[in-house]
Design a protein around this motif. Sequence first.
Motif, PDB file in Angstrom:
ATOM      1  N   PHE A   8       0.833  -1.200   0.000  1.00 17.41           N
ATOM      2  CA  PHE A   8       0.000   0.000   0.000  1.00 17.41           C
ATOM      3  C   PHE A   8       0.871   1.254   0.000  1.00 17.41           C
ATOM      4  O   PHE A   8       0.550   2.239  -0.659  1.00 17.41           O
ATOM      5  CB  PHE A   8      -0.930  -0.006   1.216  1.00 17.41           C
ATOM      6  CG  PHE A   8      -2.167  -0.837   1.043  1.00 17.41           C
ATOM      7  CD1 PHE A   8      -2.154  -2.023   0.324  1.00 17.41           C
ATOM      8  CD2 PHE A   8      -3.361  -0.451   1.613  1.00 17.41           C
ATOM      9  CE1 PHE A   8      -3.291  -2.799   0.177  1.00 17.41           C
ATOM     10  CE2 PHE A   8      -4.513  -1.212   1.475  1.00 17.41           C
ATOM     11  CZ  PHE A   8      -4.473  -2.388   0.760  1.00 17.41           C
ATOM     12  N   THR A   9       1.968   1.221   0.735  1.00 15.08           N
ATOM     13  CA  THR A   9       2.891   2.351   0.751  1.00 15.08           C
ATOM     14  C   THR A   9       3.464   2.587  -0.649  1.00 15.08           C
ATOM     15  O   THR A   9       3.579   3.729  -1.104  1.00 15.08           O
ATOM     16  CB  THR A   9       4.030   2.108   1.759  1.00 15.08           C
ATOM     17  OG1 THR A   9       3.471   1.973   3.065  1.00 15.08           O
ATOM     18  CG2 THR A   9       5.038   3.250   1.756  1.00 15.08           C
ATOM     19  N   MET A  10       3.801   1.513  -1.320  1.00 17.06           N
ATOM     20  CA  MET A  10       4.360   1.623  -2.670  1.00 17.06           C
ATOM     21  C   MET A  10       3.369   2.281  -3.627  1.00 17.06           C
ATOM     22  O   MET A  10       3.759   2.969  -4.553  1.00 17.06           O
ATOM     23  CB  MET A  10       4.756   0.242  -3.203  1.00 17.06           C
ATOM     24  CG  MET A  10       5.915  -0.396  -2.455  1.00 17.06           C
ATOM     25  SD  MET A  10       7.401   0.620  -2.457  1.00 17.06           S
ATOM     26  CE  MET A  10       7.721   0.749  -4.198  1.00 17.06           C
ATOM     27  N   LYS A  11       2.090   2.073  -3.394  1.00 15.48           N
ATOM     28  CA  LYS A  11       1.051   2.650  -4.259  1.00 15.48           C
ATOM     29  C   LYS A  11       0.497   3.960  -3.701  1.00 15.48           C
ATOM     30  O   LYS A  11      -0.392   4.563  -4.292  1.00 15.48           O
ATOM     31  CB  LYS A  11      -0.094   1.650  -4.462  1.00 15.48           C
ATOM     32  CG  LYS A  11       0.288   0.469  -5.312  1.00 15.48           C
ATOM     33  CD  LYS A  11       0.613   0.916  -6.726  1.00 15.48           C
ATOM     34  CE  LYS A  11       0.944  -0.253  -7.614  1.00 15.48           C
ATOM     35  NZ  LYS A  11       1.217   0.161  -8.980  1.00 15.48           N
ATOM     36  N   GLY A  12       1.006   4.397  -2.534  1.00 16.80           N
ATOM     37  CA  GLY A  12       0.549   5.648  -1.945  1.00 16.80           C
ATOM     38  C   GLY A  12      -0.873   5.564  -1.400  1.00 16.80           C
ATOM     39  O   GLY A  12      -1.567   6.574  -1.324  1.00 16.80           O
ATOM     40  N   LEU A  13      -1.295   4.373  -1.020  1.00 13.45           N
ATOM     41  CA  LEU A  13      -2.646   4.189  -0.507  1.00 13.45           C
ATOM     42  C   LEU A  13      -2.658   4.313   1.009  1.00 13.45           C
ATOM     43  O   LEU A  13      -1.739   3.875   1.684  1.00 13.45           O
ATOM     44  CB  LEU A  13      -3.182   2.812  -0.919  1.00 13.45           C
ATOM     45  CG  LEU A  13      -3.268   2.580  -2.426  1.00 13.45           C
ATOM     46  CD1 LEU A  13      -3.628   1.136  -2.717  1.00 13.45           C
ATOM     47  CD2 LEU A  13      -4.285   3.524  -3.045  1.00 13.45           C
ATOM     48  N   ASN A  14      -3.714   4.868   1.533  1.00 13.29           N
ATOM     49  CA  ASN A  14      -3.870   5.072   2.966  1.00 13.29           C
ATOM     50  C   ASN A  14      -4.435   3.801   3.593  1.00 13.29           C
ATOM     51  O   ASN A  14      -5.491   3.331   3.200  1.00 13.29           O
ATOM     52  CB  ASN A  14      -4.814   6.253   3.185  1.00 13.29           C
ATOM     53  CG  ASN A  14      -4.850   6.711   4.613  1.00 13.29           C
ATOM     54  OD1 ASN A  14      -4.416   6.008   5.510  1.00 13.29           O
ATOM     55  ND2 ASN A  14      -5.383   7.895   4.822  1.00 13.29           N
ATOM     56  N   THR A  15      -3.738   3.243   4.583  1.00 14.05           N
ATOM     57  CA  THR A  15      -4.202   2.010   5.214  1.00 14.05           C
ATOM     58  C   THR A  15      -4.839   2.242   6.578  1.00 14.05           C
ATOM     59  O   THR A  15      -5.309   1.309   7.188  1.00 14.05           O
ATOM     60  CB  THR A  15      -3.038   1.009   5.382  1.00 14.05           C
ATOM     61  OG1 THR A  15      -2.036   1.607   6.207  1.00 14.05           O
ATOM     62  CG2 THR A  15      -2.443   0.627   4.044  1.00 14.05           C
ATOM     63  N   THR A  16      -4.839   3.455   7.050  1.00 13.05           N
ATOM     64  CA  THR A  16      -5.483   3.785   8.330  1.00 13.05           C
ATOM     65  C   THR A  16      -6.211   5.105   8.147  1.00 13.05           C
ATOM     66  O   THR A  16      -6.133   5.741   7.102  1.00 13.05           O
ATOM     67  CB  THR A  16      -4.453   3.937   9.473  1.00 13.05           C
ATOM     68  OG1 THR A  16      -3.621   5.071   9.190  1.00 13.05           O
ATOM     69  CG2 THR A  16      -3.599   2.705   9.630  1.00 13.05           C
TER      70      THR A  16
END
Length: 173
Positions: A8-16
């Motif tokens: 998710f970090t690699m795709k810039g997605l927010n996980t929280t």
Amino acid sequence: RVTKDFLFTMKGLNTTDGSIYLTGSCLELSEALHKLTYGDTAHNIPTPPSQTVADKLFAITDAYKELEKTLKLAPDVSGDDILMVAEKSEALEQHVQELMELYIDDAWEKDKTVQAARLNASGSLVMTIEAVEKQAAFLNFQGCAACLNQGKKLGATLEFFEKTYDLLLNGNV
């Protein structure tokens, strides 16, 4: 979970609700491994019940430390790094599943009334939820064959979840 958060970090997605939680996930896993390996009297966590369990914990810790170095570099990693994370995280997941089975076997050996199958199924559901999220995230890395191979397991993983959940809910009917 650390692999999912890496992806998710690699795709810039927010996980929280706040920010990407990769750093926190890495810290939580390190702390959990330490407590399982050495025990934690404050939280009533005993030391490993057998040398086999201790050996598996040391193998998991070593494998994770190698993986953690790359995880912490995200998002500044190469395609080769993503491939390494895909391969190493799959091996780490297998080690963790084996560790769960060792703990369940130990509990059953000490007390034959322990419902080992139910414990195994319950623990497997938690790991399966994490696997589904990770496999779905891997599908976003089109240039990584190992990532796509893990992503292709998504259907089978969902089927396993449904069967295991049904078994827990309805019994072996």
